[in-house]
Design a protein around this motif. Sequence first.
Motif, short mmCIF file in Angstrom:
data_model
loop_
_atom_site.label_atom_id
_atom_site.label_comp_id
_atom_site.label_asym_id
_atom_site.label_seq_id
_atom_site.Cartn_x
_atom_site.Cartn_y
_atom_site.Cartn_z
N ALA A 210 -63.14 77.80 18.64
CA ALA A 210 -64.55 78.18 18.67
C ALA A 210 -65.22 77.58 17.45
CB ALA A 210 -64.70 79.69 18.66
N VAL A 211 -66.33 76.89 17.67
CA VAL A 211 -67.08 76.26 16.58
C VAL A 211 -68.57 76.55 16.80
CG1 VAL A 211 -65.39 74.41 16.24
CG2 VAL A 211 -67.27 74.06 17.86
N PRO A 212 -69.40 76.40 15.75
CA PRO A 212 -70.84 76.66 15.92
C PRO A 212 -71.46 75.81 17.02
CG PRO A 212 -70.28 76.47 13.60
CD PRO A 212 -69.06 76.04 14.36
N LYS A 213 -72.53 76.30 17.60
CA LYS A 213 -73.23 75.60 18.67
C LYS A 213 -73.61 74.20 18.21
CE LYS A 213 -74.49 76.49 22.91
NZ LYS A 213 -73.48 76.95 23.89
N GLY A 214 -73.30 73.21 19.03
CA GLY A 214 -73.58 71.83 18.68
C GLY A 214 -72.45 71.16 17.92
N ASN A 215 -71.45 71.96 17.51
CA ASN A 215 -70.27 71.45 16.80
C ASN A 215 -70.67 70.50 15.67
OD1 ASN A 215 -67.63 70.97 16.09
ND2 ASN A 215 -67.07 69.93 17.99
N PRO A 216 -71.42 71.00 14.67
CA PRO A 216 -71.97 70.12 13.62
C PRO A 216 -70.91 69.34 12.82
CG PRO A 216 -72.15 72.43 12.99
CD PRO A 216 -71.78 72.41 14.43
N LYS A 217 -69.72 69.90 12.66
CA LYS A 217 -68.67 69.20 11.90
C LYS A 217 -67.76 68.36 12.79
CE LYS A 217 -68.61 71.82 7.69
NZ LYS A 217 -67.80 72.25 6.54
N LYS A 231 -63.62 75.37 7.09
CA LYS A 231 -63.23 76.76 6.81
C LYS A 231 -62.73 77.41 8.09
CE LYS A 231 -67.33 77.60 5.25
NZ LYS A 231 -68.55 78.32 4.78
N PHE A 232 -61.45 77.78 8.09
CA PHE A 232 -60.82 78.35 9.27
C PHE A 232 -60.68 79.86 9.11
CE2 PHE A 232 -56.98 79.39 11.83
CZ PHE A 232 -57.43 78.96 13.07
N THR A 269 -60.41 88.54 17.69
CA THR A 269 -61.05 87.26 18.00
C THR A 269 -62.57 87.40 18.01
OG1 THR A 269 -60.74 87.74 20.36
CG2 THR A 269 -59.10 86.32 19.31
N SER A 270 -63.07 88.58 18.35
CA SER A 270 -64.52 88.81 18.31
C SER A 270 -65.03 88.73 16.88
CB SER A 270 -64.87 90.18 18.91
OG SER A 270 -64.61 90.20 20.29
N MET A 271 -64.27 89.27 15.92
CA MET A 271 -64.67 89.17 14.52
C MET A 271 -64.60 87.73 14.04
SD MET A 271 -65.87 91.86 13.22
CE MET A 271 -65.86 91.38 11.49
N SER A 272 -63.65 86.96 14.54
CA SER A 272 -63.60 85.53 14.23
C SER A 272 -64.87 84.85 14.71
CB SER A 272 -62.38 84.88 14.89
OG SER A 272 -61.17 85.39 14.39
N ALA A 273 -65.30 85.21 15.92
CA ALA A 273 -66.50 84.61 16.50
C ALA A 273 -67.74 84.97 15.67
CB ALA A 273 -66.67 85.09 17.95
N VAL A 274 -67.81 86.21 15.20
CA VAL A 274 -68.94 86.61 14.35
C VAL A 274 -68.95 85.80 13.07
CG1 VAL A 274 -69.82 88.49 12.91
CG2 VAL A 274 -69.19 88.95 15.26
N ALA A 275 -67.78 85.61 12.46
CA ALA A 275 -67.69 84.83 11.22
C ALA A 275 -68.18 83.41 11.43
CB ALA A 275 -66.25 84.83 10.71
N ILE A 276 -67.84 82.82 12.57
CA ILE A 276 -68.27 81.45 12.87
C ILE A 276 -69.77 81.40 13.16
CG2 ILE A 276 -67.98 79.50 14.47
CD1 ILE A 276 -65.07 80.69 14.92
N ALA A 277 -70.25 82.34 13.96
CA ALA A 277 -71.67 82.34 14.34
C ALA A 277 -72.58 82.61 13.14
CB ALA A 277 -71.91 83.39 15.42
N SER A 278 -72.05 83.30 12.13
CA SER A 278 -72.86 83.61 10.94
C SER A 278 -72.56 82.66 9.79
CB SER A 278 -72.60 85.06 10.51
OG SER A 278 -71.24 85.28 10.23
N SER A 279 -71.89 81.54 10.09
CA SER A 279 -71.62 80.46 9.12
C SER A 279 -70.66 80.85 7.99
CB SER A 279 -72.94 79.94 8.51
OG SER A 279 -73.81 79.48 9.52
N ARG A 280 -69.89 81.93 8.19
CA ARG A 280 -68.88 82.28 7.20
C ARG A 280 -67.57 81.54 7.45
NH1 ARG A 280 -70.88 87.58 8.25
NH2 ARG A 280 -68.90 88.21 9.20
N ALA A 281 -67.47 80.90 8.60
CA ALA A 281 -66.31 80.07 8.93
C ALA A 281 -66.78 78.94 9.83
CB ALA A 281 -65.23 80.90 9.62
N PHE A 294 -70.60 84.90 22.13
CA PHE A 294 -71.26 84.72 20.84
C PHE A 294 -71.96 83.37 20.73
CE2 PHE A 294 -68.29 88.14 20.11
CZ PHE A 294 -69.02 89.00 19.31
N HIS A 295 -72.17 82.71 21.89
CA HIS A 295 -72.93 81.46 21.97
C HIS A 295 -72.33 80.36 21.06
CE1 HIS A 295 -75.82 83.89 24.13
NE2 HIS A 295 -75.91 84.70 23.11
#
Length: 358
Positions: A210-217, A231-232, A269-281, A294-295
């Motif tokens: 799971a990566v941010p929308k648009g996969n910027p990296k 950041k994993f 895994t839901s908490m992992s998704a929150v961390a990614i969606a909020s740019s903490r990972a 989590f889009h």
Amino acid sequence: MTPIKVRLNFSLFKKEPNSKLVLSNPLLDLLDAVKRTGSLTAASKELGYSYRHLWNEVKEWEKELGADLLVSGRGKNGELTPFAERLLWANKEVQAKYHKQLLDLKAGIAQTFSRAIKETWNPIQISGCPDMAIDILRQIAVDKGEDLEVNFSSSLEGLKSLNNHECDIAGFNFPLSSGKDSQACKIFSPYLDPESMAVITFATRLQGLAVPKGNPKKIYSIMDIAFKKAKFINRKEGTGTRLLFDKLLQASGLPSSDICGYDNYSASTSMSAVAIASSRADAGICTANVAEEFHLDFIPLAKEIYYLACKKEFLASQKGTDFLSFLKGIDWEPYSKQLQGYDFSHVGEILSPEEIFQ
């Protein structure tokens, strides 16, 4: 700004409510509808209220909270303020962080009232790895009048509970095609006695990055995580997701020290998704349906299998026979949107513990 205080309540329904959220709130439901539909007018239609009613609700909430929720100006009644956006993200974090506890609370309340209206109560108890399909199984059981209790912990903890006679069934998952020399076999086989236990096939599910929308990296593999110093966010030992990641890491020929964040793990895994969606990972492992919720963008990596372990004596009992019949009779098609990447084609097949590690 007025400090926010919380009071919880619950409602009783004959059927499962339409809301996908375990815990709902009128204001957050309103803001979420505006965010998704793009306007207060569209939100009013979706929620079944008049535009004026929702407008008045927004104004009352703004007065109560001491902050604007919608951006002022002609044609901007569908644009949330930064404050409203933060409220929505806080809600997502709450839903993810307390998902297990909320599901257990919700099920516990339902089961307590079910016991109150039934003359007898003899539930089948399932413990183990959190999974949306297992929660849907619990919902279906309630609708069909089946007595089923679920306690989410982890794959390993579920198997330990089964061995300690604390549950009837243990749900656990690991990478598909894990052989006798695999880490999954080393961790789980000590708790799977071939003489006294059997294993029921439940489902295969697709796991991936799971990566941010648009996969910027531009992260498309485990190698990319290492080489781009992304950041994993990991999962803890004893979970099937951690086993999958370690297997993929080993196949890539990379040491865990090359992964920035290997020792940082989330509770789900839901908490992992929150961390990614909020740019903490920048990346984490989850199922396709969690990434969709989590889009996030999802890069498929591997399939894993979810099993239900039980004692042979349970399987031979009337209770076990009825459960297997119930499990095989479920039509999973209506839940396909919620369970992206799941396959139930072999559900109900009985295997010995030796057969699952080939």
